[in-house]
Design a protein around this motif. Structure first.
Motif, short mmCIF file in Angstrom:
data_model
loop_
_atom_site.label_atom_id
_atom_site.label_comp_id
_atom_site.label_asym_id
_atom_site.label_seq_id
_atom_site.Cartn_x
_atom_site.Cartn_y
_atom_site.Cartn_z
N ALA A 1 -58.34 57.99 -55.38
CA ALA A 1 -57.56 57.69 -56.64
C ALA A 1 -56.22 56.93 -56.41
CB ALA A 1 -57.46 59.12 -57.27
N HIS A 2 -55.64 57.52 -55.28
CA HIS A 2 -54.13 57.02 -55.12
C HIS A 2 -54.27 55.58 -54.51
CE1 HIS A 2 -49.76 57.76 -55.57
NE2 HIS A 2 -49.57 57.38 -54.15
N LYS A 3 -55.22 55.40 -53.80
CA LYS A 3 -55.22 53.84 -53.34
C LYS A 3 -55.58 52.98 -54.47
CE LYS A 3 -58.13 50.98 -50.30
NZ LYS A 3 -58.98 50.88 -49.35
N PHE A 4 -56.44 53.53 -55.57
CA PHE A 4 -56.72 52.78 -56.74
C PHE A 4 -55.31 52.55 -57.49
CE2 PHE A 4 -57.18 52.52 -61.30
CZ PHE A 4 -58.25 51.53 -61.44
N TYR A 5 -54.56 53.30 -57.55
CA TYR A 5 -53.17 53.52 -58.07
C TYR A 5 -52.21 52.28 -57.55
CZ TYR A 5 -48.42 54.62 -59.23
OH TYR A 5 -46.90 54.58 -59.56
#
Length: 224
Positions: free
Chosen positions: A131-135
């Motif tokens: 999720a944070h990589k997507f962000y």
């Protein structure tokens, strides 16, 4: 929630399923009463009783365990604010699908498997990482400078309070921090000096990258 946001959610789920070769539909449900609505997609008495005892009203969304009634994510319309929530919850569903089929012969009763605790910890790490990589792929301008400093302070505080004597909630929180940390290293292509918990961090990354049973056994041994 408007129709455009729902459309983006559906597209994100489809893309992640395609990327991870997950050939099943994940149904997305939108709820004004998440504690009530999650019970609609559960069938085992023990699971229903467990979820009845929990309060999910402060959660953005919940990925439900597979109980031969399909794959479901319930979005909390009273709390949902971050589109990354759907990446996080979809990752959980696919992780547990893989665990059930690789290590438990497809049996849905996975809670008593000797690797279950280690895998549940890993999935928290992996879901936060995804999720944070997507962000960060959308905006990583502050990651290297502000996030690493913030996470360093948080991890130092956790270690000063608990050391290595972490309880279930502590491990859950630690996985969020380490998942974010690894996503920053991944996006920035830079290794940062993690102040504590480097051993478990390395084991988590090893399993994420090679998915070997040996890595999971080592992670399980570390946690036990």
């Amino acid at each position: 929630m408007n129709a455009k946001t729902k459309e983006i959610i559906e597209l994100l789920v489809k893309e992640l399923c395609k990327k991870r070769k997950f050939d099943f539909k994940i149904e997305i449900h939108y709820s004004e009463d998440i504690n009530k609505d999650i019970l609609k997609y559960l069938s085992r008495e023990k699971t229903i009783n467990y979820y009845k005892q929990q309060d999910f009203s402060k959660f953005n969304g919940v990925a439900l365990p597979f109980e031969n009634k399909g794959y479901h994510i319930v979005i909390n319309l009273k709390r949902f604010s971050e589109i990354t929530t759907i990446i996080h919850e979809t990752t959980h569903i696919i992780d547990y699908y893989e665990f059930r089929n690789i290590y438990n012969n497809g049996n849905i009763d996975i809670e008593n498997h000797p690797y279950y605790w280690a895998f549940s910890i890993y999935s928290e790490f992996n879901s936060r990482f995804a999720a944070h990589k997507f962000y960060l792929n959308l905006d990583n301008s502050n990651a290297e400078y502000f996030e690493i400093e913030e996470l360093t302070n948080i991890i130092n505080n956790l270690y000063s309070l608990k050391g290595d004597l972490l309880n279930k909630d502590d491990y859950y929180n630690l996985m969020q921090y380490l998942g974010r940390w690894y996503s920053i290293e991944n996006i920035c292509k830079t290794h940062f000096s993690l102040p504590h918990y480097y051993n478990i961090y390395t084991l988590l990354i090893n399993y994420l990258n090679n998915k070997s049973e040996t890595s999971l056994v080592l992670l399980s041994s570390y946690l036990n």
